[in-house]
Scaffold this motif. Structure first.
Motif, PDB file in Angstrom:
ATOM      1  N   ASP A   1     -23.325   0.242  96.606  1.00  0.00           N
ATOM      2  CA  ASP A   1     -24.846   0.517  96.353  1.00  0.00           C
ATOM      3  C   ASP A   1     -25.143   1.777  97.184  1.00  0.00           C
ATOM      4  OD1 ASP A   1     -24.697  -1.342  94.434  1.00  0.00           O
ATOM      5  OD2 ASP A   1     -25.183  -3.077  95.726  1.00  0.00           O
ATOM      6  N   ILE A   2     -24.417   2.336  98.043  1.00  0.00           N
ATOM      7  CA  ILE A   2     -24.920   3.564  98.850  1.00  0.00           C
ATOM      8  C   ILE A   2     -25.068   4.909  98.089  1.00  0.00           C
ATOM      9  CG2 ILE A   2     -24.204   4.785 100.870  1.00  0.00           C
ATOM     10  CD1 ILE A   2     -23.130   2.443 102.304  1.00  0.00           C
ATOM     11  N   ASP A   3     -26.101   5.396  98.096  1.00  0.00           N
ATOM     12  CA  ASP A   3     -26.308   6.590  97.302  1.00  0.00           C
ATOM     13  C   ASP A   3     -25.968   7.732  98.351  1.00  0.00           C
ATOM     14  OD1 ASP A   3     -26.925   8.695  95.827  1.00  0.00           O
ATOM     15  OD2 ASP A   3     -28.963   8.027  95.434  1.00  0.00           O
ATOM     16  N   ILE A   4     -24.973   8.545  97.976  1.00  0.00           N
ATOM     17  CA  ILE A   4     -24.473   9.729  98.877  1.00  0.00           C
ATOM     18  C   ILE A   4     -24.872  10.912  98.332  1.00  0.00           C
ATOM     19  CG2 ILE A   4     -22.405   8.367  99.879  1.00  0.00           C
ATOM     20  CD1 ILE A   4     -20.503   9.808  97.960  1.00  0.00           C
ATOM     21  N   SER A   5     -25.735  10.903  97.341  1.00  0.00           N
ATOM     22  CA  SER A   5     -26.196  12.075  96.850  1.00  0.00           C
ATOM     23  C   SER A   5     -27.331  12.592  97.570  1.00  0.00           C
ATOM     24  CB  SER A   5     -26.779  12.154  95.252  1.00  0.00           C
ATOM     25  OG  SER A   5     -27.767  10.989  95.343  1.00  0.00           O
TER      26      SER A   5
END
Length: 435
Positions: free
Chosen positions: A411-415
């Motif tokens: 669920d980690i957003d790296i954008s």
């Protein structure tokens, strides 16, 4: 005769079209620029770009117009270079011709062309020599500088320990650690992390980078004349900005990516335990014996791409390039994002994978298409310092702590939160759990 608003608007539009036409006609007389999308009066091609992600917009246009094309950012004309081969042919193979600094209005209004980053011609050469010599005098490349970074890494570790594994946002803590390294060079001493003036400085640097990441909104003097107050102050600002925000942002991206991919974090921990252990401080000499961490840091820089569009260049003379003629002074934008995402250079550029910098036997592999510090005559003069900081700070933190996210890794957003001149990672919190 009364002139209505509509009439006035039509007159202005017609005048704008005439200006664009005459400028284009004059340009064709002097040179032969590459083709590109047709610009609108005043706006140029701005409506064809996603201002929230400029780098990807520019790369998308290259699929239609080729790796070298002309773009209009408002009334400003710029030649865009896409892909490793085009950027390398310009910045490396014709380094002198492409060594000018192009216009960057949002920064030029602040710097007035002073300092190293935005200056040109003899002024730039004199300031660069001065800055390099001064940095060497202050310890660049010497054991004393490494000891300063090691000291700051330990201070950062102590601050992380004070969180007692509670969730926290690392943004300003990391920025303070990195800024203190520059302070120790420029001022000869570090600051306490709670010092009011120091916090103000770090905050302003961070705001500057957010501004640059948001949507786009020759000299014949005596060399001694370059050393006036405004130029020296702006040169110091350049050192603080380039030496603080880019490194701290890279570290924040790195920590986020390690939480996104816990199997990579586990391999980092294993290599640290094997080579250094958990008690002595990491040193620069350790890097040659730690190929996996070296590869991870390079991949963070490639994937995170903190300065995705690079800084604009300008040709210093009429320059023949790939069948075109770029007149002296032509602005050139080497799209570093396109280099780091070139499928001809990296097997799977959209994926974060340290294997991009590892050979089949697991050794570290240098890559010509790695241009996190740019290339050619305008390569970052603080590259050596930044590489030392990234390795020592990154390794020291991972030696002492496991980085635990507050959500599931998937669920980690790296954008990036925003992507203009710079890439900004999204704010996040995590737990620094002692190992």
């Amino acid at each position: 005769m009364e002139i209505t608003a509509a009439t006035l608007l039509l007159l202005l539009l017609g005048l704008s079209c005439l200006v664009v036409y005459l400028r284009g006609k004059g340009q064709r007389k002097r040179g032969c620029l590459p083709p590109g999308p047709r610009p609108l009066p005043l706006l140029g091609n701005l409506l064809q770009l996603d201002t929230k992600d400029m780098a990807k917009s520019l790369l998308t246009l290259s699929k239609r117009y080729g790796p070298v094309y002309t773009l209009h950012l408002g009334p400003q004309r710029v030649v865009v270079l896409c892909g490793y081969q085009a950027v390398k042919e310009a910045l490396v193979d014709q380094a002198e011709a492409f060594s000018g600094r192009g216009d960057l209005p949002v920064v030029l209004r602040f710097t007035q062309g002073n300092g190293i980053a935005l200056s040109n011609g003899e002024k730039w050469k004199v300031l660069r020599r001065f800055a390099l010599q001064t940095l060497r005098n202050f310890g660049m490349g010497k054991r004393s500088l490494e000891e300063r970074i090691q000291q700051e890494a330990q201070c950062l570790g102590q601050e992380l320990a004070h969180t007692q594994s509670a969730p926290f946002d690392p943004t300003f803590l990391i920025s303070r650690a990195v800024a203190n390294v520059i302070c120790s060079i420029v001022f000869g001493d570090r600051f306490d992390y709670q010092d009011g003036s120091f916090l103000t400085l770090v905050g302003l640097i961070n705001q500057n980078f957010q501004l640059l990441s948001s949507p786009w909104g020759q000299e014949n003097q005596d060399p001694l004349s370059y050393f006036h107050t405004e130029t020296l102050v702006m040169t110091t600002h350049n050192l603080f900005f380039a030496g603080t925000e880019t490194v701290s942002t890279t570290l924040r991206y790195g920590f986020l990516l390690l939480m996104k991919y816990p199997e990579i974090q586990a391999k980092v921990h294993a290599e640290i335990d094997q080579v250094i252990g958990r008690h002595r401080s990491p040193s620069v000499e350790d890097r040659s014996r730690m190929p996996y961490i070296d590869a991870v840091i390079h991949e963070v820089q490639r994937f995170g791409d903190v300065i995705p569009m690079g800084l604009p260049h300008a040709v210093t003379r009429d320059t023949h390039f790939r069948g075109f003629l770029l007149p002296e002074g032509t602005n050139v934008l080497p799209l570093l994002f396109s280099v780091h995402n070139d499928p001809a250079q990296f097997k799977d550029p959209a994926t974060f994978d340290p294997a991009h910098f590892l050979d089949p036997s697991g050794g570290f592999r240098k890559h010509d298409a790695f241009m996190a510090f740019s290339a050619g005559k305008r390569v970052c003069l603080g590259e050596g310092l930044a590489r030392m900081e990234l390795f020592l700070l990154f390794t020291t933190v991972l030696q002492r702590f496991s980085l635990t996210p507050l959500v599931r890794p998937e669920d980690i957003d790296i954008s990036p939160l925003m992507s203009g001149l710079g890439n900004m990672p999204r704010p996040y919190e995590f737990r620094a759990v002692p190992r």
